[in-house]
Design an enzyme around this catalytic site. Structure first.
Site, PDB file in Angstrom:
ATOM      1  CE  LYS A 205       6.143  -0.991 -18.246  1.00 31.29           C
ATOM      2  NZ  LYS A 205       6.702  -2.281 -18.650  1.00 31.29           N
ATOM      3  CD  GLU A 211       2.723  -3.325  -2.851  1.00 29.68           C
ATOM      4  OE1 GLU A 211       2.206  -2.832  -3.885  1.00 29.68           O
ATOM      5  OE2 GLU A 211       2.893  -4.545  -2.702  1.00 29.68           O
ATOM      6  N   GLY A 266       9.804  -3.843 -15.916  1.00 28.04           N
ATOM      7  CA  GLY A 266      10.195  -3.265 -14.616  1.00 28.04           C
ATOM      8  C   GLY A 266      11.583  -3.681 -14.184  1.00 28.04           C
ATOM      9  NE  ARG A 267      11.515 -10.023 -15.066  1.00 28.34           N
ATOM     10  CZ  ARG A 267      10.221  -9.991 -15.372  1.00 28.34           C
ATOM     11  NH1 ARG A 267       9.424  -9.150 -14.741  1.00 28.34           N
ATOM     12  NH2 ARG A 267       9.721 -10.782 -16.283  1.00 28.34           N
ATOM     13  CD  GLU A 352       9.039  -9.756 -11.158  1.00 26.71           C
ATOM     14  OE1 GLU A 352       8.792  -9.638  -9.952  1.00 26.71           O
ATOM     15  OE2 GLU A 352       9.155  -8.785 -11.918  1.00 26.71           O
ATOM     16  CG  HIS A 383      33.161 -15.300   9.119  1.00 27.14           C
ATOM     17  ND1 HIS A 383      34.139 -15.728   9.992  1.00 27.14           N
ATOM     18  CD2 HIS A 383      33.805 -14.658   8.115  1.00 27.14           C
ATOM     19  CE1 HIS A 383      35.321 -15.333   9.544  1.00 27.14           C
ATOM     20  NE2 HIS A 383      35.145 -14.673   8.397  1.00 27.14           N
ATOM     21  CE  LYS A 503       2.168  -4.795  -9.289  1.00 24.70           C
ATOM     22  NZ  LYS A 503       2.581  -3.919 -10.377  1.00 24.70           N
TER      23      LYS A 503
HETATM   24  C1  G6Q Z   1       9.034  -6.108 -12.734  1.00 26.36           C
HETATM   25  C2  G6Q Z   1       7.708  -6.309 -12.185  1.00 26.36           C
HETATM   26  C3  G6Q Z   1       7.443  -5.639 -10.869  1.00 26.36           C
HETATM   27  C4  G6Q Z   1       7.206  -4.139 -10.986  1.00 26.36           C
HETATM   28  C5  G6Q Z   1       6.612  -3.634  -9.679  1.00 26.36           C
HETATM   29  C6  G6Q Z   1       6.367  -2.150  -9.681  1.00 26.36           C
HETATM   30  O1  G6Q Z   1       9.439  -6.569 -13.766  1.00 26.36           O
HETATM   31  O2  G6Q Z   1       6.755  -6.007 -13.132  1.00 26.36           O
HETATM   32  O3  G6Q Z   1       8.466  -5.874  -9.937  1.00 26.36           O
HETATM   33  O4  G6Q Z   1       8.384  -3.473 -11.289  1.00 26.36           O
HETATM   34  O5  G6Q Z   1       5.426  -4.329  -9.410  1.00 26.36           O
HETATM   35  O6  G6Q Z   1       5.512  -1.793 -10.712  1.00 26.36           O
HETATM   36  P1  G6Q Z   1       5.307  -0.283 -11.088  1.00 26.36           P
HETATM   37  O7  G6Q Z   1       6.595   0.264 -11.573  1.00 26.36           O
HETATM   38  O8  G6Q Z   1       4.230  -0.263 -12.135  1.00 26.36           O
HETATM   39  O9  G6Q Z   1       4.866   0.410  -9.831  1.00 26.36           O
END
Ligand code: G6Q
Length: 543
Positions: A205, A211, A266-267, A352, A383, A503
């Site tokens: 996003k 990462e 994001g989620r 989250e 199990h 971050k």
């Molecule tokens: C989700 C969070 C988090 C995010 C990641 C990746 O709700 O904000 O999990 O999706 O940190 O972020 P980017 O899509 O900006 O790389």
């Protein structure tokens, strides 16, 4: 408004909890129709909540709690595009991602639905070209592998959907996922791939996530080492992002960028362009069917009276288990191997979102918020950790998820799978008394070990088959459960300051690890010692 725990309805719920001692055996004994009564259907899903420790009065009070907490008003504010993510001052409109073309959903006076459809159409055109072999790599070869690079919300949903919908995927297009900054993730995902047949989706996003950017740079270097031409990037890299500037800076042609908006968290983004890998795997028609499943559950949530509203009831019962019965965790147990990544996906969605301890006004809450969500597919879990659920000292509410029809031709095994699901929820609810154990001829010394207390609550969710539609509806169900719980707890379910903290901290320490010397370390003595030890002993290039 008084604190949640000081409101009359909360006190009534607490008093109700103290006054009753209802074992599920008694609740079923006094109401033989309970199994049919405490059930409802929505968007192709059947929910049986009869094995929850609730009765008519509990439900009446919980529904009153939802009314008093203004859940309906908060839900309607979300649909109206109000900035209900207060700490980030953003609208929360994942529901617009799956709205039909003729629905109008506004943010700041602008209808967002046409923009959503425009991106979906571009995604569909691109996915079709790749799936049909029309989109060629730099050397003219067909794309056979897709690698999605992303993390958190830009990874967990796509990974989960890819696993869940494998039966609907084009099998000659292999999709892989790289998320961890641990180079092993990228290395293992690409070691047997040919760059000329590989397409990378850089899904971020913000397009600044450490990462993802590290893995995207590794991917570009890996591809160019073989293809030896910068122009190859345009054929082997596409981006999913809200940040066109950063995408261009990275070297990806913005014509190959699929956008979304700041009102998609994001989620909550797997049904936006973040789902490009899903669309590549299952095709645009199945993707649209998934969106229709989401939408059907959205409409149910938006319009059904609370007493028959599946997300509302599940949220209230979950809250009852957490805040009144003291359950610290919630297990999710899909009896469908294709749903093996569903618990991991739900962990982010729920924890989250609702892992918060201050209200919207910034006051500290004096009650628990999100449970710890976890799970594994049945029957594997049986199990392993089910022992604790059956006979341990902790109360672990369970959501069992199953399907009537299998997606494999092994129908008898499917009956066995479902028999296990039904048997587990029955055993958890009713247990086995000492009398029953003795009647089986068990010697007296062994009786206590073989007794099962029962009274362990569960929901059972059943759909006809695992399809794009039923998956979409299932995800929307849990999104809205999360919403309702957050609304009652009066927290911001849509920010994630904990993620932001991680971050920033890692960036600072990363610089310290790379610095010429460690004399300036100003952390606590433990962190300083760990960084020094790592610096002193690491291999590779030293500063
Ligand atoms: C989700 C969070 C988090 C995010 C990641 C990746 O709700 O904000 O999990 O999706 O940190 O972020 P980017 O899509 O900006 O790389």
């Amino acid at each position: 408004m008084p604190k949640l725990t000081e409101r009359p309805i909360w006190r009534s719920l607490a008093a109700h909890w103290r006054a009753r001692d209802a074992h599920l055996r008694n609740l079923f004994g006094t109401n033989p129709q309970r199994g049919e009564k405490y059930a409802l259907e929505a968007a192709g899903w059947y929910l049986d909540y009869s094995k929850q420790r609730v009765d008519e009065e509990t439900l009446r009070l919980l529904l009153q709690l939802a009314e008093d907490a203004g859940v309906a008003a908060r839900r309607d504010a979300m649909w109206r595009g109000e900035k209900i993510n207060v700490t980030e001052k953003r609208a929360v409109l994942h529901i617009a991602l799956r709205a039909p073309k003729d629905q109008r959903i506004e943010v700041d006076g602008e209808d967002v639905v046409p923009g959503v459809n425009e991106v979906l159409e571009r995604m569909a055109a691109f996915a079709t070209r790749v799936r049909e072999g029309e989109w060629k790599g730099h050397t003219g070869k067909r794309i056979r592998h897709v690698v999605n690079i992303g993390i958190g919300g830009s990874d967990l949903g796509p990974v989960m959907a890819h696993e869940a919908l494998r039966a609907f995927a084009q099998r000659n297009l292999d999709c892989r996922f790289v998320s961890n900054v641990d180079g092993a993730d990228f290395f293992e995902a690409t070691r047997d791939l040919k760059p000329e047949e590989t397409l990378f989706i850089v899904a971020s996003k913000t397009f600044t996530t450490q990462e993802t950017m590290a893995n995207a740079r590794a991917a570009r270097a890996w591809a160019l080492a073989k293809l030896e031409d910068e122009a190859a990037v345009a054929k082997h890299f596409v981006a999913v992002s809200t940040n066109a500037e950063k995408v261009a800076e990275f070297g990806i042609d913005t014509a190959n960028m699929f956008g979304f908006w700041d009102w998609v968290g994001g989620r909550y983004s797997m049904d936006s362009a973040i789902g490009l890998s899903t669309m590549l795997a299952i095709g645009p028609d199945h993707f649209r069917a998934m969106l229709a499943g989401f939408h059907e559950m959205d409409e149910h949530f938006r319009t059904a009276p609370f007493a028959q509203n599946m997300p509302v009831l599940m949220a209230l019962i979950g809250l009852w288990n957490t805040n009144f019965l003291g359950a610290a965790t919630q297990a999710v147990l899909p009896y469908a191997n294709y749903l093996k990544r569903f618990p991991a996906y739900l962990q982010q969605l729920t924890m989250e979102s609702n892992g918060k301890s201050v209200t919207l006004e910034g006051a500290r809450v004096d009650h628990d918020t999100s449970a710890v969500w976890w799970g594994e597919p049945g029957t594997n879990g049986q199990h392993s950790f089910y022992q604790l659920i059956h006979q341990g000292t902790r109360l672990i509410p369970c959501d069992f998820i199953g399907f009537v029809e299998p997606l494999s031709p092994l129908h008898e095994q499917h009956d066995l799978l479902m028999a296990n699901l039904f048997a587990q929820s029955e055993a958890l609810a009713f247990g086995k008394t000492a009398e029953q154990v003795r009647a089986e001829g068990t010697p007296e010394w062994l009786v206590p070990h073989r007794v099962f207390d029962g009274n362990r609550p569960s929901n059972t969710l059943l759909a006809q088959a695992l399809t794009p539609h039923s998956l979409g509806a299932l995800i929307a169900l849990y999104e809205h459960i999360t919403f309702v719980q957050g609304a009652i707890w009066d927290i911001d379910s849509f920010d994630q300051w904990g993620v932001e903290l991680g971050k920033q901290l890692a960036q600072n320490i990363g610089k310290e690890i790379a610095a010429a010397d460690d004399s300036g370390l100003a952390h606590d003595s433990s962190t300083n010692a760990l960084i020094r030890r790592y610096r002193a002993n690491r291999g590779g290039e030293k500063p």
